[in-house]
Design a protein around this motif. Structure first.
Motif, PDB file in Angstrom:
ATOM      1  N   ASP A   1      -4.921  10.544  -5.665  1.00 45.45           N
ATOM      2  CA  ASP A   1      -4.038   9.450  -6.086  1.00 45.45           C
ATOM      3  C   ASP A   1      -3.073   9.082  -4.965  1.00 45.45           C
ATOM      4  OD1 ASP A   1      -5.115   9.516  -8.725  1.00 45.45           O
ATOM      5  OD2 ASP A   1      -3.764  11.188  -9.196  1.00 45.45           O
ATOM      6  N   ALA A   2      -2.522  10.109  -4.312  1.00 43.22           N
ATOM      7  CA  ALA A   2      -1.596   9.882  -3.197  1.00 43.22           C
ATOM      8  C   ALA A   2      -2.308   9.162  -2.063  1.00 43.22           C
ATOM      9  CB  ALA A   2      -1.013  11.211  -2.714  1.00 43.22           C
ATOM     10  N   GLU A   3      -3.552   9.539  -1.792  1.00 41.06           N
ATOM     11  CA  GLU A   3      -4.300   8.893  -0.715  1.00 41.06           C
ATOM     12  C   GLU A   3      -4.577   7.427  -1.038  1.00 41.06           C
ATOM     13  OE1 GLU A   3      -8.426   9.174   1.863  1.00 41.06           O
ATOM     14  OE2 GLU A   3      -7.830  10.897   0.647  1.00 41.06           O
ATOM     15  N   ARG A   4      -4.979   7.138  -2.268  1.00 47.23           N
ATOM     16  CA  ARG A   4      -5.235   5.742  -2.654  1.00 47.23           C
ATOM     17  C   ARG A   4      -3.964   4.900  -2.476  1.00 47.23           C
ATOM     18  NH1 ARG A   4      -8.600   8.034  -6.314  1.00 47.23           N
ATOM     19  NH2 ARG A   4      -7.047   8.258  -7.933  1.00 47.23           N
ATOM     20  N   GLN A   5      -2.839   5.426  -2.955  1.00 50.06           N
ATOM     21  CA  GLN A   5      -1.577   4.695  -2.847  1.00 50.06           C
ATOM     22  C   GLN A   5      -1.174   4.523  -1.380  1.00 50.06           C
ATOM     23  OE1 GLN A   5      -0.017   3.046  -5.065  1.00 50.06           O
ATOM     24  NE2 GLN A   5       1.863   2.557  -3.967  1.00 50.06           N
ATOM     25  N   ALA A   6      -1.319   5.575  -0.587  1.00 50.71           N
ATOM     26  CA  ALA A   6      -0.964   5.505   0.829  1.00 50.71           C
ATOM     27  C   ALA A   6      -1.830   4.478   1.555  1.00 50.71           C
ATOM     28  CB  ALA A   6      -1.091   6.879   1.483  1.00 50.71           C
ATOM     29  N   ARG A   7      -3.126   4.451   1.263  1.00 51.78           N
ATOM     30  CA  ARG A   7      -4.018   3.462   1.889  1.00 51.78           C
ATOM     31  C   ARG A   7      -3.554   2.045   1.571  1.00 51.78           C
ATOM     32  NH1 ARG A   7      -8.807   4.766   4.154  1.00 51.78           N
ATOM     33  NH2 ARG A   7      -9.456   6.928   3.932  1.00 51.78           N
ATOM     34  N   GLU A   8      -3.228   1.822   0.296  1.00 50.05           N
ATOM     35  CA  GLU A   8      -2.754   0.488  -0.111  1.00 50.05           C
ATOM     36  C   GLU A   8      -1.469   0.120   0.627  1.00 50.05           C
ATOM     37  OE1 GLU A   8      -2.358   0.184  -4.366  1.00 50.05           O
ATOM     38  OE2 GLU A   8      -4.430   0.837  -4.693  1.00 50.05           O
ATOM     39  N   MET A   9      -0.542   1.071   0.724  1.00 46.19           N
ATOM     40  CA  MET A   9       0.731   0.806   1.389  1.00 46.19           C
ATOM     41  C   MET A   9       0.516   0.516   2.876  1.00 46.19           C
ATOM     42  SD  MET A   9       2.933   3.798  -0.492  1.00 46.19           S
ATOM     43  CE  MET A   9       4.550   3.389   0.154  1.00 46.19           C
ATOM     44  N   ILE A  10      -0.311   1.314   3.532  1.00 42.08           N
ATOM     45  CA  ILE A  10      -0.568   1.125   4.963  1.00 42.08           C
ATOM     46  C   ILE A  10      -1.233  -0.226   5.211  1.00 42.08           C
ATOM     47  CG2 ILE A  10      -1.918   1.957   6.942  1.00 42.08           C
ATOM     48  CD1 ILE A  10      -1.508   4.836   5.746  1.00 42.08           C
ATOM     49  N   GLN A  11      -2.253  -0.530   4.415  1.00 38.48           N
ATOM     50  CA  GLN A  11      -2.955  -1.797   4.607  1.00 38.48           C
ATOM     51  C   GLN A  11      -2.040  -2.985   4.337  1.00 38.48           C
ATOM     52  OE1 GLN A  11      -6.307  -0.872   2.099  1.00 38.48           O
ATOM     53  NE2 GLN A  11      -7.500  -0.077   3.819  1.00 38.48           N
ATOM     54  N   ALA A  12      -1.170  -2.883   3.329  1.00 39.11           N
ATOM     55  CA  ALA A  12      -0.225  -3.963   3.052  1.00 39.11           C
ATOM     56  C   ALA A  12       0.748  -4.162   4.205  1.00 39.11           C
ATOM     57  CB  ALA A  12       0.531  -3.676   1.748  1.00 39.11           C
ATOM     58  N   GLU A  13       1.283  -3.067   4.740  1.00 41.92           N
ATOM     59  CA  GLU A  13       2.229  -3.166   5.860  1.00 41.92           C
ATOM     60  C   GLU A  13       1.552  -3.705   7.111  1.00 41.92           C
ATOM     61  OE1 GLU A  13       5.603  -2.768   6.304  1.00 41.92           O
ATOM     62  OE2 GLU A  13       5.611  -2.697   4.120  1.00 41.92           O
ATOM     63  N   MET A  14       0.344  -3.241   7.380  1.00 38.07           N
ATOM     64  CA  MET A  14      -0.366  -3.717   8.570  1.00 38.07           C
ATOM     65  C   MET A  14      -0.772  -5.182   8.390  1.00 38.07           C
ATOM     66  SD  MET A  14      -2.445  -0.366   9.823  1.00 38.07           S
ATOM     67  CE  MET A  14      -2.896  -1.047  11.405  1.00 38.07           C
ATOM     68  N   GLY A  15      -1.062  -5.577   7.166  1.00 39.68           N
ATOM     69  CA  GLY A  15      -1.404  -6.971   6.887  1.00 39.68           C
ATOM     70  C   GLY A  15      -0.245  -7.918   7.098  1.00 39.68           C
ATOM     71  N   ARG A  16       0.984  -7.418   6.903  1.00 38.89           N
ATOM     72  CA  ARG A  16       2.159  -8.267   7.117  1.00 38.89           C
ATOM     73  C   ARG A  16       2.303  -8.681   8.578  1.00 38.89           C
ATOM     74  NH1 ARG A  16       7.649  -7.006   5.525  1.00 38.89           N
ATOM     75  NH2 ARG A  16       7.485  -5.383   7.074  1.00 38.89           N
ATOM     76  N   PHE A  17       1.778  -7.868   9.479  1.00 40.53           N
ATOM     77  CA  PHE A  17       1.944  -8.121  10.914  1.00 40.53           C
ATOM     78  C   PHE A  17       0.677  -8.661  11.563  1.00 40.53           C
ATOM     79  CE2 PHE A  17       5.092  -4.926   9.786  1.00 40.53           C
ATOM     80  CZ  PHE A  17       6.233  -5.502  10.319  1.00 40.53           C
ATOM     81  N   ALA A  18      -0.367  -8.858  10.763  1.00 42.04           N
ATOM     82  CA  ALA A  18      -1.656  -9.321  11.339  1.00 42.04           C
ATOM     83  C   ALA A  18      -1.604 -10.793  11.704  1.00 42.04           C
ATOM     84  CB  ALA A  18      -2.775  -9.049  10.358  1.00 42.04           C
TER      85      ALA A  18
END
Length: 141
Positions: A124-141
């Protein structure tokens, strides 16, 4: 990576090629601060995770007003290991555009603390972390 001290009130993290990140303003004597840094450096040498991520996971957990027990500490250590692997997988190729610990680890710690007791697994922690990382990286793409 190692802890260093400056004067009587500052403990900071020194990492090659990165800025020095102050961790604490303390009331230690210089000798006490040096002894503290020596003990911590011995503990973090050759870890398979970033100790700052573990500290910020715990800080986020405490923001939710949930006590950090020994079991929680062990769980958060495993989460820190998982975050290290995710960082290498998702962030290393192009770099992470922000401050990983403050934007991912600390909010993840708070998110984990808010889950119902004994209902949050590492997956569960990994799924949430992946979503958070991808969202943050998407903000700067």
């Amino acid at each position: 990576m190692e802890l260093r001290t400056y004067g009587t009130r500052n403990v900071f993290l020194a990492q090659p090629g990165r800025y020095h990140e102050q961790l604490a303003a303390t009331a230690m004597t210089p000798q006490q601060a040096e002894e503290f840094a020596t003990v911590v450096n011995r503990a973090i040498r050759d870890t398979d995770f970033d100790p700052i991520d573990l500290a910020l996971l715990a800080a986020g957990w405490q923001l939710a007003d949930v006590p950090v027990t020994i079991e929680v500490g062990e769980f958060l250590t495993n989460v820190a290991r998982m975050l290290h692997k995710l960082f290498e997988e998702l962030c290393t190729p192009d770099g992470y555009p922000g401050v990983f610990g403050y934007e991912i680890a600390e909010p993840l710690g708070a998110w984990l603390a808010e889950r119902p007791k004994n209902r949050c697994e590492l997956a569960d922690a990994e799924r949430q972390a992946r979503e958070m990382i991808q969202a943050e990286m998407g903000r700067f793409a």
